[in-house]
Scaffold this active site. Structure first.
Site, PDB file in Angstrom:
ATOM      1  N   LYS A 178      67.146  65.600  30.314  1.00  0.00           N
ATOM      2  CA  LYS A 178      65.957  65.973  31.095  1.00  0.00           C
ATOM      3  C   LYS A 178      64.676  65.987  30.255  1.00  0.00           C
ATOM      4  CE  LYS A 178      67.992  67.161  35.157  1.00  0.00           C
ATOM      5  NZ  LYS A 178      69.282  67.839  34.934  1.00  0.00           N
ATOM      6  N   GLU A 225      60.723  72.561  39.996  1.00  0.00           N
ATOM      7  CA  GLU A 225      61.796  73.315  40.630  1.00  0.00           C
ATOM      8  C   GLU A 225      63.058  73.036  39.845  1.00  0.00           C
ATOM      9  OE1 GLU A 225      63.037  69.827  41.052  1.00  0.00           O
ATOM     10  OE2 GLU A 225      61.157  70.021  42.142  1.00  0.00           O
ATOM     11  N   SER A 273      75.519  63.302  29.528  1.00  0.00           N
ATOM     12  CA  SER A 273      74.158  63.706  29.901  1.00  0.00           C
ATOM     13  C   SER A 273      73.726  65.048  29.324  1.00  0.00           C
ATOM     14  CB  SER A 273      74.033  63.743  31.425  1.00  0.00           C
ATOM     15  OG  SER A 273      75.026  64.579  31.992  1.00  0.00           O
TER      16      SER A 273
END
Ligand code: PLP
Length: 377
Positions: free
Chosen positions: A82, A104, A362
């Site tokens: 991310k 969010e 990930s």
């Protein structure tokens, strides 16, 4: 690129059309801007820890009789892929002269990555989070607060990610001068394309690394799919390499590509889990990051034209993948990534000893340890 085939688009209230057009224009400019790209490269390398390793998993490879590589996004700062997009979008927001960021989060990984990039670049950050998720992910809530971010609880609906997105969109409508930082390849144009471009560094690096290590491209790529950003980041640079099979792995209880139908959610036309009236269906997954009733529109397109295959893995299989990777390789994966691990290990049954499969890891599993304490014995 507003549409991917029939998917994508800009399905938003009129007040957001102009602000989103500005984001798109700013992004297209940044994409071609040397200084922007250099700044992003600097932070990705010196701050986030890129390039991430492509690790040959020897023990797994021997057990499963083919060559298994792990793309180690789990080793990045904040613990997942991310950070690739939050750094990119934070720099973009700065160049646009924005000072207030709305985001969010579900599991809190995007929230933490957004809070981190905002602390780094001195931006005010507000994160909407369902009160159910706040309860489940206390550690990440605390991390965001320590980073100086305001976490706003959302008590509507199922009090999870989809409700947090609704609330963030409401804030954006009321404050169109803010910048909306989206964490996956979802939402209205330009986010699916922009987040993909920020995440494609995963696939670009993998291509270079595997050519150095093996002298050829892999036979298969496997990645988990929530909104689809880590998978798209891995797949996209291999888009024209048709011999490289691409497998996107959804959570069984939130499999919008495998079991959804065409609909509109959060600004885009895509595959959605919904009932006959178009009401969003409840979802369930042990991995909060995969627990989302829609998916990025470009994945819906890839599925339709056969560029990638999509399948789903249930909680217990994912836990088995989690256990095997932890015990055999000493790497504790995120529960989301464990879905990719589980499917890849299944896939090896149909592979030959020289075949190469790359699993996109990930994120790391630290965030899941408390939840797992009650499940694993
Ligand atoms: C958020 C998250 C995901 C799911 O998001 P995608 O956009 O599908 O990549 C997967 N793995 C980890 C570790 C995450 O934090």
């Amino acid at each position: 690129m507003t549409y991917f085939g029939k998917f994508g688009g800009l399905f938003v209230p009129e007040t957001l059309v102009e602000p989103l057009k500005e984001v798109k224009e700013a992004y297209y400019k940044a994409k071609e801007d040397y200084e922007f790209q250099e700044q992003l490269k600097f932070y990705l390398e010196k701050y986030a820890g890129r390039p991430s390793a492509l690790y040959y998993a020897k023990s797994l490879s021997e057990t499963y009789d083919c060559k298994i590589y792990l793309k180690r996004e789990d080793l990045l700062h904040t613990g997942s892929h991310k950070i690739n997009t939050t750094l990119g979008q934070a720099i973009l927001a700065k160049t646009m002269g924005k000072s207030r960021i709305i985001a969010e989060t579900g599991a809190g990984q995007h929230g933490v990555a957004a809070a981190t990039a905002c602390a780094l670049l001195k931006l005010k950050c507000i994160v909407y989070m369902g009160s159910e998720d706040i309860e489940r992910q206390k550690l990440n809530v605390l991390r965001m607060k320590l980073l100086g971010t305001e976490v706003r609880p959302v008590d509507s609906g199922s009090r999870t990610l989809k409700d947090a997105i609704n609330e963030a969109l409401r804030d954006y409508v009321a404050n169109p001068d803010s910048y909306y930082m989206i964490g996956s390849v979802v939402g209205p144009t330009p986010y699916p394309e922009m987040v993909r471009d920020f995440q494609r560094v995963i696939g670009d690096e993998t291509k270079k690394q595997i050519l150095q290590l093996e002298g050829r491209l892999p036979d298969a790529l496997v990645a988990c799919v929530g909104g689809g950003s880590n998978a798209m980041g891995m797949f996209y640079p291999f888009k024209d390499d048709l011999k490289v099979k691409k497998y996107g792995v959804e959570a069984y209880g939130a499999a919008s590509l495998c079991r959804g139908s065409v609909g509109v959610l959060h600004g885009a036309k895509t595959r959605v889990l919904q009932d006959g009236d178009g009401q969003i269906a409840p979802t369930q997954s042990i991995a909060a990051g995969l627990d989302y009733p829609a998916v990025g529109p470009e994945h819906a397109f890839f599925q339709e034209i056969g560029l990638a295959e999509y399948c789903s893995v249930g909680d217990s299989e994912a836990l088995e993948g989690f256990r095997i990777l932890s015990e055999r390789e000493g790497i504790i994966p995120a529960l989301e990534s464990s879905h990719a691990v589980a499917y890849a290990l299944e896939l090896t049954k149909s592979m030959k000893p020289d075949d190469i499969v790359v699993i996109n890891l990930s994120g790391r599993g630290d965030k899941d340890v408390a939840e797992l304490a009650g499940i694993l014995k």
